[in-house]
Write a protein that holds these residues in place. Structure first.
Motif, PDB file in Angstrom:
ATOM      1  N   ARG A   1       0.827  -1.210   0.000  1.00  0.00           N
ATOM      2  CA  ARG A   1       0.000   0.000   0.000  1.00  0.00           C
ATOM      3  C   ARG A   1       0.860   1.259   0.000  1.00  0.00           C
ATOM      4  O   ARG A   1       0.525   2.245  -0.660  1.00  0.00           O
ATOM      5  CB  ARG A   1      -0.950  -0.017   1.185  1.00  0.00           C
ATOM      6  N   VAL A   2       1.983   1.229   0.721  1.00  0.00           N
ATOM      7  CA  VAL A   2       2.889   2.386   0.713  1.00  0.00           C
ATOM      8  C   VAL A   2       3.463   2.594  -0.691  1.00  0.00           C
ATOM      9  O   VAL A   2       3.493   3.712  -1.210  1.00  0.00           O
ATOM     10  CB  VAL A   2       4.019   2.194   1.746  1.00  0.00           C
ATOM     11  N   SER A   3       3.931   1.507  -1.324  1.00  0.00           N
ATOM     12  CA  SER A   3       4.525   1.616  -2.660  1.00  0.00           C
ATOM     13  C   SER A   3       3.498   2.101  -3.674  1.00  0.00           C
ATOM     14  O   SER A   3       3.791   2.942  -4.524  1.00  0.00           O
ATOM     15  CB  SER A   3       5.101   0.265  -3.095  1.00  0.00           C
ATOM     16  N   ALA A   4       2.276   1.572  -3.579  1.00  0.00           N
ATOM     17  CA  ALA A   4       1.225   1.995  -4.513  1.00  0.00           C
ATOM     18  C   ALA A   4       0.925   3.479  -4.359  1.00  0.00           C
ATOM     19  O   ALA A   4       0.704   4.189  -5.344  1.00  0.00           O
ATOM     20  CB  ALA A   4      -0.038   1.168  -4.286  1.00  0.00           C
ATOM     21  N   GLY A   5       0.937   3.967  -3.129  1.00  0.00           N
ATOM     22  CA  GLY A   5       0.668   5.379  -2.877  1.00  0.00           C
ATOM     23  C   GLY A   5       1.741   6.293  -3.426  1.00  0.00           C
ATOM     24  O   GLY A   5       1.476   7.475  -3.697  1.00  0.00           O
ATOM     25  N   ARG A   6       2.953   5.779  -3.615  1.00  0.00           N
ATOM     26  CA  ARG A   6       4.053   6.584  -4.168  1.00  0.00           C
ATOM     27  C   ARG A   6       4.056   6.567  -5.691  1.00  0.00           C
ATOM     28  O   ARG A   6       4.837   7.300  -6.307  1.00  0.00           O
ATOM     29  CB  ARG A   6       5.384   6.062  -3.647  1.00  0.00           C
ATOM     30  N   GLY A   7       3.229   5.699  -6.278  1.00  0.00           N
ATOM     31  CA  GLY A   7       3.110   5.675  -7.723  1.00  0.00           C
ATOM     32  C   GLY A   7       2.075   6.687  -8.182  1.00  0.00           C
ATOM     33  O   GLY A   7       1.591   7.516  -7.418  1.00  0.00           O
ATOM     34  N   ASP A   8       1.716   6.592  -9.466  1.00  0.00           N
ATOM     35  CA  ASP A   8       0.726   7.539  -9.983  1.00  0.00           C
ATOM     36  C   ASP A   8      -0.399   6.818 -10.714  1.00  0.00           C
ATOM     37  O   ASP A   8      -1.027   7.371 -11.609  1.00  0.00           O
ATOM     38  CB  ASP A   8       1.380   8.568 -10.915  1.00  0.00           C
ATOM     39  N   ASN A   9      -0.670   5.561 -10.314  1.00  0.00           N
ATOM     40  CA  ASN A   9      -1.707   4.762 -10.949  1.00  0.00           C
ATOM     41  C   ASN A   9      -2.798   4.428  -9.931  1.00  0.00           C
ATOM     42  O   ASN A   9      -2.587   3.598  -9.045  1.00  0.00           O
ATOM     43  CB  ASN A   9      -1.108   3.477 -11.518  1.00  0.00           C
ATOM     44  N   PRO A  10      -3.965   5.065 -10.025  1.00  0.00           N
ATOM     45  CA  PRO A  10      -5.010   4.805  -9.033  1.00  0.00           C
ATOM     46  C   PRO A  10      -5.512   3.363  -9.047  1.00  0.00           C
ATOM     47  O   PRO A  10      -5.961   2.856  -8.018  1.00  0.00           O
ATOM     48  CB  PRO A  10      -6.131   5.784  -9.422  1.00  0.00           C
ATOM     49  N   LEU A  11      -5.418   2.673 -10.190  1.00  0.00           N
ATOM     50  CA  LEU A  11      -5.855   1.270 -10.226  1.00  0.00           C
ATOM     51  C   LEU A  11      -4.922   0.394  -9.396  1.00  0.00           C
ATOM     52  O   LEU A  11      -5.365  -0.542  -8.727  1.00  0.00           O
ATOM     53  CB  LEU A  11      -5.928   0.764 -11.664  1.00  0.00           C
ATOM     54  N   ARG A  12      -3.634   0.686  -9.429  1.00  0.00           N
ATOM     55  CA  ARG A  12      -2.702  -0.080  -8.599  1.00  0.00           C
ATOM     56  C   ARG A  12      -2.992   0.162  -7.120  1.00  0.00           C
ATOM     57  O   ARG A  12      -2.943  -0.770  -6.312  1.00  0.00           O
ATOM     58  CB  ARG A  12      -1.259   0.297  -8.939  1.00  0.00           C
ATOM     59  N   SER A  13      -3.313   1.385  -6.763  1.00  0.00           N
ATOM     60  CA  SER A  13      -3.664   1.672  -5.363  1.00  0.00           C
ATOM     61  C   SER A  13      -4.960   0.969  -4.974  1.00  0.00           C
ATOM     62  O   SER A  13      -5.109   0.482  -3.853  1.00  0.00           O
ATOM     63  CB  SER A  13      -3.806   3.185  -5.164  1.00  0.00           C
ATOM     64  N   ALA A  14      -5.901   0.896  -5.915  1.00  0.00           N
ATOM     65  CA  ALA A  14      -7.157   0.199  -5.639  1.00  0.00           C
ATOM     66  C   ALA A  14      -6.912  -1.284  -5.411  1.00  0.00           C
ATOM     67  O   ALA A  14      -7.511  -1.901  -4.526  1.00  0.00           O
ATOM     68  CB  ALA A  14      -8.130   0.400  -6.801  1.00  0.00           C
ATOM     69  N   VAL A  15      -6.003  -1.874  -6.187  1.00  0.00           N
ATOM     70  CA  VAL A  15      -5.681  -3.297  -6.020  1.00  0.00           C
ATOM     71  C   VAL A  15      -4.976  -3.536  -4.690  1.00  0.00           C
ATOM     72  O   VAL A  15      -5.192  -4.566  -4.035  1.00  0.00           O
ATOM     73  CB  VAL A  15      -4.823  -3.794  -7.205  1.00  0.00           C
ATOM     74  N   ALA A  16      -4.168  -2.579  -4.259  1.00  0.00           N
ATOM     75  CA  ALA A  16      -3.537  -2.712  -2.942  1.00  0.00           C
ATOM     76  C   ALA A  16      -4.596  -2.733  -1.844  1.00  0.00           C
ATOM     77  O   ALA A  16      -4.494  -3.506  -0.875  1.00  0.00           O
ATOM     78  CB  ALA A  16      -2.542  -1.572  -2.713  1.00  0.00           C
ATOM     79  N   GLU A  17      -5.631  -1.908  -1.974  1.00  0.00           N
ATOM     80  CA  GLU A  17      -6.736  -1.935  -1.008  1.00  0.00           C
ATOM     81  C   GLU A  17      -7.533  -3.242  -1.107  1.00  0.00           C
ATOM     82  O   GLU A  17      -7.995  -3.782  -0.101  1.00  0.00           O
ATOM     83  CB  GLU A  17      -7.674  -0.745  -1.233  1.00  0.00           C
ATOM     84  N   TRP A  18      -7.674  -3.755  -2.310  1.00  0.00           N
ATOM     85  CA  TRP A  18      -8.355  -5.042  -2.539  1.00  0.00           C
ATOM     86  C   TRP A  18      -7.641  -6.161  -1.786  1.00  0.00           C
ATOM     87  O   TRP A  18      -8.269  -7.000  -1.137  1.00  0.00           O
ATOM     88  CB  TRP A  18      -8.378  -5.298  -4.039  1.00  0.00           C
ATOM     89  N   ASN A  19      -6.320  -6.151  -1.858  1.00  0.00           N
ATOM     90  CA  ASN A  19      -5.545  -7.142  -1.103  1.00  0.00           C
ATOM     91  C   ASN A  19      -5.638  -6.894   0.401  1.00  0.00           C
ATOM     92  O   ASN A  19      -5.663  -7.841   1.195  1.00  0.00           O
ATOM     93  CB  ASN A  19      -4.079  -7.125  -1.547  1.00  0.00           C
ATOM     94  N   HIS A  20      -5.670  -5.628   0.791  1.00  0.00           N
ATOM     95  CA  HIS A  20      -5.818  -5.307   2.218  1.00  0.00           C
ATOM     96  C   HIS A  20      -7.136  -5.854   2.747  1.00  0.00           C
ATOM     97  O   HIS A  20      -7.208  -6.357   3.874  1.00  0.00           O
ATOM     98  CB  HIS A  20      -5.748  -3.790   2.408  1.00  0.00           C
ATOM     99  N   ALA A  21      -8.184  -5.785   1.929  1.00  0.00           N
ATOM    100  CA  ALA A  21      -9.473  -6.341   2.333  1.00  0.00           C
ATOM    101  C   ALA A  21      -9.399  -7.841   2.546  1.00  0.00           C
ATOM    102  O   ALA A  21     -10.103  -8.396   3.399  1.00  0.00           O
ATOM    103  CB  ALA A  21     -10.536  -6.009   1.281  1.00  0.00           C
TER     104      ALA A  21
END
Length: 423
Positions: free
Chosen positions: A212-232
């Motif tokens: 989730r930290v790495s996804a937040g440092r990127g610029d792709n909202p879909l990657r951040s959404a997938v990180a939250e999907w895994n967090h769920a």
């Protein structure tokens, strides 16, 4: 997507042994998770009646699980663990087969991955750095292992890939780092899944935070959404179902920031499927079915083959979850009835097909057909052996089948030995 309100649990102050409370003897034919619940309950000084009240679970169900008469679902184990202030893994006793693992074991690569997770963005490399395209190809290979449930292979490859990704990221100017952060988030996400499937839940938590930290440092909202999907998924295992639904809400909001593209529908559909399972764990049938309907609406051709962001979303995945939801709701009859019309395409990801047969095995057991429950486990083993060997519900199904046998079955004993289960 809106999360439900937090579930309340009836609580008592301190371990409350109740004199004269009638309960079944712990010396009955309890095996597996039920036996562990009984052991922990007694160590914590609870009667069955008191624990059922504290965990907000049926007293009758608790008695049946402890005696081995009824298989325990995860939605049973999570509140019981919380009520006794223990981890769910203290009940399931995961990870299986990790202690004294040989160099050839599927668990052998975990210590090295543990070290890489601890190091994080401060890696110690003793080789030359690698190019970004080479690293991208290695992450793609890990993605394919994830699809095929070859989690041990992914775990062995990940430490070196993570270290090189962090070093490559450090060597780039800040404004050029977002694509590598996204690649790092992908690698950490595959670590989440591989460690989760092999039973290392604490390490999976750590990989989840890194992703989730790495996804937040990127610029792709879909990657951040997938990180939250895994967090769920992590919250699902921990029994934090409403928190998991809120994580799905956050992911859905991130998707709204992404431009229209084929991957967007796949990620949105995957979120609905995970939300359906979370809703089923809260016994909210209407919400679970609503999410299944929304997922069906997001289906478009070729999604399964494309495997956008490792979601494996597609029509087959929706069918699989249509069986999984009633199983989570302890409705085996609906699960096996729906399965009668399911024909999974040949190209369906083994990780998804294996799950289907594991869920169907639980459905047949709940329906009362032990022969078909066992046959479904054999099919799951053939398609996705690593997934099947380490899945806690497979272990619980085996224990339940053993508890109901009047005498030992060679078939069951051999399958249990393969899983590392003593029955």
């Amino acid at each position: 997507m809106k999360a439900g309100s937090d579930e309340g649990h009836a609580r008592e102050d301190g371990p409350p042994p109740i004199p004269g409370d009638l309960e079944q003897s712990g010396d009955q034919a309890a095996t597996g998770l039920g036996a562990r619940v009984a052991e922990l309950r007694k160590l914590h000084g609870y009667t069955q009646r008191a624990l059922s009240i504290r965990a907000n679970v049926s007293y009758s169900l608790l008695c049946k699980v402890e005696s081995g008469e009824r298989p325990a679902s995860h939605s049973f184990a999570a509140p019981v663990a919380r009520a006794m202030s223990v981890n769910v893994t203290d009940i399931t006793e995961q990870p299986y087969g990790a202690r004294n693992a040989t160099p050839y074991s599927e668990q052998a690569g975990v210590p090295a991955l543990r070290q890489a997770l601890v190091e994080g963005d401060d890696p110690d490399l003793d080789t030359a750095t690698r190019g970004v395209e080479e690293l991208r190809a290695e992450v793609a290979q890990i993605k394919e292992w994830d699809r095929k449930t070859k989690h041990a292979e992914a775990v062995r490859a990940l430490p070196d890939v993570l270290r090189h990704l962090h070093r490559a990221c450090q060597e780039l100017p800040v404004d050029q780092r977002p694509p590598l952060h996204e690649l790092l988030a992908a690698a950490y996400s595959f670590a989440v899944i591989a460690l989760y499937r092999l039973g290392h839940l604490d390490l999976s938590h750590l990989a989840d935070e890194r992703a989730r930290v790495s996804a937040g440092r990127g610029d792709n909202p879909l990657r951040s959404a997938v990180a939250e999907w895994n967090h769920a998924l992590i919250l699902l295992f921990d029994g934090s179902y409403n928190a998991g639904l809120r994580s799905i809400d956050r992911a859905s909001a991130l998707i709204d920031l992404a431009p229209p593209q084929p991957a967007r529908a796949a990620v949105q559909g995957a979120l609905h499927l995970r939300a359906a399972i979370l809703a089923a764990r809260t016994s909210n049938t209407d919400l679970a079915e609503a999410h299944l309907s929304e997922a069906q609406r997001m289906v478009t051709p070729t999604q399964e083959e494309a495997n956008y962001y490792g979601t494996k979303f597609g029509s087959a995945n929706v069918d699989i979850h249509r069986i999984a939801v009633p199983v989570e709701l302890v409705d085996g009859t609906t699960a096996v009835s729906r399965a009668a019309s399911v024909r999974l395409p040949v190209g369906t990801a083994p990780s998804r097909t294996g799950h289907y047969w594991i869920d169907l095995s639980r459905g047949w057991l709940l329906h009362g057909d032990r022969r078909r429950a066992m046959a479904s486990l054999h099919t799951a083993r053939r398609i996705a052996p690593q997934l099947t060997r380490y899945h806690p519900q497979v272990h619980e199904t085996i224990h339940s089948l053993a508890a109901g046998d009047a005498r030992s079955s060679v078939e069951l004993s051999q399958f249990a030995a393969w899983c590392g289960i003593r029955i």
